[in-house]
Design a protein around this motif. Sequence first.
Motif, mmCIF file in Angstrom:
data_model
loop_
_atom_site.group_PDB
_atom_site.id
_atom_site.type_symbol
_atom_site.label_atom_id
_atom_site.label_comp_id
_atom_site.label_asym_id
_atom_site.label_seq_id
_atom_site.Cartn_x
_atom_site.Cartn_y
_atom_site.Cartn_z
ATOM 1 N N GLY B 320 0.777 -1.234 0.000
ATOM 2 C CA GLY B 320 0.000 0.000 0.000
ATOM 3 C C GLY B 320 0.807 1.282 0.000
ATOM 4 O O GLY B 320 0.314 2.328 0.409
ATOM 5 N N THR B 321 2.061 1.222 -0.450
ATOM 6 C CA THR B 321 2.852 2.453 -0.538
ATOM 7 C C THR B 321 3.007 2.848 -1.998
ATOM 8 O O THR B 321 2.432 2.228 -2.886
ATOM 9 N N LEU B 322 3.835 3.855 -2.237
ATOM 10 C CA LEU B 322 4.054 4.303 -3.613
ATOM 11 C C LEU B 322 4.848 3.281 -4.423
ATOM 12 O O LEU B 322 4.923 3.388 -5.644
ATOM 13 N N VAL B 323 5.428 2.289 -3.749
ATOM 14 C CA VAL B 323 6.086 1.206 -4.492
ATOM 15 C C VAL B 323 5.044 0.497 -5.360
ATOM 16 O O VAL B 323 5.308 0.114 -6.499
ATOM 17 N N THR B 324 3.846 0.342 -4.819
ATOM 18 C CA THR B 324 2.768 -0.251 -5.603
ATOM 19 C C THR B 324 2.436 0.627 -6.805
ATOM 20 O O THR B 324 2.183 0.127 -7.901
ATOM 21 N N ALA B 325 2.452 1.941 -6.586
ATOM 22 C CA ALA B 325 2.155 2.862 -7.692
ATOM 23 C C ALA B 325 3.199 2.718 -8.786
ATOM 24 O O ALA B 325 2.879 2.749 -9.975
ATOM 25 N N MET B 326 4.449 2.532 -8.383
ATOM 26 C CA MET B 326 5.530 2.335 -9.355
ATOM 27 C C MET B 326 5.222 1.139 -10.245
ATOM 28 O O MET B 326 5.228 1.219 -11.470
ATOM 29 N N HIS B 327 4.939 0.006 -9.599
ATOM 30 C CA HIS B 327 4.645 -1.228 -10.332
ATOM 31 C C HIS B 327 3.378 -1.057 -11.173
ATOM 32 O O HIS B 327 3.357 -1.398 -12.353
ATOM 33 N N GLY B 328 2.356 -0.495 -10.560
ATOM 34 C CA GLY B 328 1.076 -0.374 -11.248
ATOM 35 C C GLY B 328 1.167 0.450 -12.521
ATOM 36 O O GLY B 328 0.601 0.078 -13.545
ATOM 37 N N HIS B 329 1.896 1.568 -12.462
ATOM 38 C CA HIS B 329 1.957 2.428 -13.641
ATOM 39 C C HIS B 329 2.641 1.733 -14.816
ATOM 40 O O HIS B 329 2.112 1.706 -15.921
ATOM 41 N N LEU B 330 3.825 1.157 -14.585
ATOM 42 C CA LEU B 330 4.526 0.557 -15.724
ATOM 43 C C LEU B 330 3.833 -0.727 -16.189
ATOM 44 O O LEU B 330 3.838 -1.047 -17.374
ATOM 45 N N ALA B 331 3.207 -1.440 -15.246
ATOM 46 C CA ALA B 331 2.542 -2.688 -15.622
ATOM 47 C C ALA B 331 1.340 -2.396 -16.514
ATOM 48 O O ALA B 331 1.188 -2.985 -17.590
ATOM 49 N N PHE B 332 0.495 -1.459 -16.088
ATOM 50 C CA PHE B 332 -0.685 -1.146 -16.899
ATOM 51 C C PHE B 332 -0.284 -0.544 -18.228
ATOM 52 O O PHE B 332 -0.867 -0.839 -19.263
ATOM 53 N N TRP B 333 0.738 0.326 -18.176
ATOM 54 C CA TRP B 333 1.184 0.946 -19.418
ATOM 55 C C TRP B 333 1.706 -0.121 -20.371
ATOM 56 O O TRP B 333 1.313 -0.169 -21.532
ATOM 57 N N GLY B 334 2.585 -0.975 -19.876
ATOM 58 C CA GLY B 334 3.224 -1.948 -20.749
ATOM 59 C C GLY B 334 2.257 -2.999 -21.244
ATOM 60 O O GLY B 334 2.178 -3.289 -22.437
ATOM 61 N N ALA B 335 1.507 -3.572 -20.325
ATOM 62 C CA ALA B 335 0.703 -4.723 -20.715
ATOM 63 C C ALA B 335 -0.553 -4.306 -21.468
ATOM 64 O O ALA B 335 -0.883 -4.896 -22.487
ATOM 65 N N TYR B 336 -1.274 -3.317 -20.967
ATOM 66 C CA TYR B 336 -2.594 -3.080 -21.535
ATOM 67 C C TYR B 336 -2.713 -1.785 -22.326
ATOM 68 O O TYR B 336 -3.310 -1.773 -23.398
ATOM 69 N N ALA B 337 -2.136 -0.682 -21.811
ATOM 70 C CA ALA B 337 -2.249 0.573 -22.551
ATOM 71 C C ALA B 337 -1.533 0.449 -23.889
ATOM 72 O O ALA B 337 -2.099 0.754 -24.941
ATOM 73 N N SER B 338 -0.290 -0.052 -23.867
ATOM 74 C CA SER B 338 0.460 -0.197 -25.119
ATOM 75 C C SER B 338 -0.260 -1.127 -26.080
ATOM 76 O O SER B 338 -0.226 -0.927 -27.293
ATOM 77 N N LEU B 339 -0.914 -2.136 -25.520
ATOM 78 C CA LEU B 339 -1.624 -3.089 -26.373
ATOM 79 C C LEU B 339 -2.762 -2.409 -27.123
ATOM 80 O O LEU B 339 -2.941 -2.603 -28.336
ATOM 81 N N VAL B 340 -3.515 -1.566 -26.390
ATOM 82 C CA VAL B 340 -4.621 -0.856 -27.048
ATOM 83 C C VAL B 340 -4.058 0.098 -28.100
ATOM 84 O O VAL B 340 -4.573 0.187 -29.220
ATOM 85 N N LEU B 341 -2.954 0.782 -27.763
ATOM 86 C CA LEU B 341 -2.359 1.687 -28.738
ATOM 87 C C LEU B 341 -1.851 0.904 -29.960
ATOM 88 O O LEU B 341 -1.893 1.394 -31.087
ATOM 89 N N ALA B 342 -1.380 -0.326 -29.734
ATOM 90 C CA ALA B 342 -0.897 -1.142 -30.851
ATOM 91 C C ALA B 342 -2.042 -1.499 -31.795
ATOM 92 O O ALA B 342 -1.914 -1.362 -33.018
ATOM 93 N N ILE B 343 -3.165 -1.938 -31.227
ATOM 94 C CA ILE B 343 -4.265 -2.345 -32.113
ATOM 95 C C ILE B 343 -4.846 -1.116 -32.808
ATOM 96 O O ILE B 343 -5.263 -1.183 -33.964
ATOM 97 N N ILE B 344 -4.823 0.036 -32.123
ATOM 98 C CA ILE B 344 -5.283 1.259 -32.781
ATOM 99 C C ILE B 344 -4.357 1.593 -33.947
ATOM 100 O O ILE B 344 -4.802 1.873 -35.063
#
Lengths: 77, 453, 198
Positions: B320-344
């Motif tokens: 529950g610290t900002l370490v989670t935020a670190m992981h969360g941001h790059l994980a969502f960006w890499g796995a799912y955001a980039s994927l949507v941008l790729a299909i677009i």
Amino acid sequence: MLNNKTGWLLLILFTLAGSWLSGLSHAFLALVMILFALKFFIISYQYMGLRFAHPFWRYSINIVVLGFVSVIIFSSL
Amino acid sequence: MKFKSQKVAYYFFALSMLLFSLQIVYGFIMAFAHMGFDGLHEWIPFNAATATHKNLLVVWILSGFMGAGYFIIPDESDTELWSVPLALLQFYSFAIVGVIAVVGFHVGWFEGRKFLEIPRPLDYLVALNVILFLVILLMTMFKGKKRTTTAWVLTSGLVFAALLYLPGMIWFDNHTVDSFFRWWVVHLWVEGVWELIMGGILAYLLIKLTGVDREVIEKWLYVIVGLTFLSGILGTGHHYYFIGVPKYWLIVGGIFSSLEPLAFLGMTLFAIQMYRKGNKKHPNKLAIYWTLSTAVVSFLGAGLLGLAHTLPGVNLYTHGTLVTAMHGHLAFWGAYASLVLAIISYSMPLMTGRKIFDNTIGHMAFWFANIGMIGMTMAFAAAGVAQVYMERIMGLEFMKAQLEIEPHFFVLIIAATVFSIGVTLFIINFLKFGSPVDEAIGQGEEFSALQTS
Amino acid sequence: MSSEQHVLSREKNDILHPPGGILIWILIFLEVITFMIALSVFAYMRSRNAAMFAESQAMLNPLLGTVNTIVLLSSGYFMAEAVRKLRAGLLKLSVRYTLVTILLGLVFIAIKSFEYSQKIEHGIGLEYNTFFTFYWLLTGFHLIHVSVGIVILVFIYFSLRKGRYDARDHEDVETGAAFWHMCDLIWMLLFPMLYLIN
């Protein structure tokens, strides 16, 4: 030469030996682990046909099993 | 584009881009608030901002997935979409529910459960909406002559995602039980069934872009995705560490979540291998960039940074610290955001007939966004480690520790600015495509010769 | 060269085609490594609280464990024989041996259930202590694998009876057999660690 039947005999023998030895004394830990590692190898090499496989698969399984068994044995010393 | 009805995807992609921009705005609001500049507090308090930021993320990615589904399924099943009017109805209702939810967050209409802040009446509307979406996809599949593995994996991922929305709607009086099931919704999505969706879209893109045999890609990718999926289901146990569940979750969560990076590594190596094996003749370089970056950055963000704090002994400090935020941001960006941008990036030229494949803006968007996000991750990491040290080791009070780490948010805002420039450039490119036209039918067919080497 | 060696030697030195297929071997490695990680954690926990672990281990029944090991190993033998007979073209024997494998697998589950019921009767559940948390999780996951293996073997049994496989075309049988042997392999690690050594 090892075949399925002699393999089975060895497996049973090692199982009984392992159970018997561990019942005698906890000092036989290393021996018991080695017996079970041997059984692991009999199953994978003889029953699963690993002895006919590419060296990559054989070395991989050797490394994994021997690594694990030595960790267990040496950590108990 | 093979079929007229694939154009429906454009609406969802456009909505995605809109919500993504909004999400970034709310991110900035919070970053400034963290630095002490909380001028909007009267209208957008921090809890509303964080709820909006996270929910917009989920919704814009879901919107991207829905667009991907509407684009990919007709193509894979070789038939028109079952019903375009219903698809449009689904789109508008989805957008309206989204707007109501976001507005609701600002007037205090929300449930206080992280990620599931959407109030109960809207939950039912979301469920109805998703059912409609799935019905359209499944009817299309059954109408079509072909049913490919890729189509099945993508659809089953979407079906499971819908099913896993339900545990979040059950009422529990016990807080721990409620938390237990709350993790089933968004976290069994991202670590479990969304991997199926990701696998389906990635396989589709790799088949189209690399020209490697469909059979090779499908067989391998689904093994890897399957492993991610299986390790992810029990790996979700790492959210259960200190919420009041029995102790054995420490063991289950620790072991299975540690395995997750392995599967991600496999996916990365596999995507790169396929690209190298392929004929590299497809002109859509931007789509290839985004596809490969999905594979690479998801390993870094979801795999490695997740592993960094997944073990119970480490998580005891970082929970529950900002370490989670670190992981969360790059994980969502890499796995799912980039994927949507790729299909677009892949589908827009086919829907509009404008061949924006390799332009400078597109490449700048790619590099700015990725470098910016990595910078943000580093800022979060520094802030998170400092927070853990002060709060959990030195025993400083929460707010005092927050005061100490304010400077890190300055770095974060600089990196976020670089990131936003990248995203803005991506959206400019998106707008340059214009809207999809019927004349674009047959667009991209000339590349089909590149497929199946 | 026997017929078995002949069939297998075509796959020799081909890294992408280990016996049973590459996918099952990737799975086997992942499974084995996962259980090894869990057992390493178990060994570490034991080193921190040796007395409690020894006490808890004494509450297990090594005789039942040994019998079950023999049952599982014998079923592995029959599965290996079933594949060998199939390679030699002896379909009927292959079907029979597969059935014996399944039955022995069921015996394993029955003995395991008896062992579980005894534990539950004595009030020893998942949260009794750390040793039993590991005991339940490890043997439980193993039991799930055995059950899945039996389901796979039942499918193979009926396909064999329908004559879907022969001496040349039987990769599915090899794959299913490899999964079944994997349960043996895992048990070879679990059994000494949980029941025997201390």
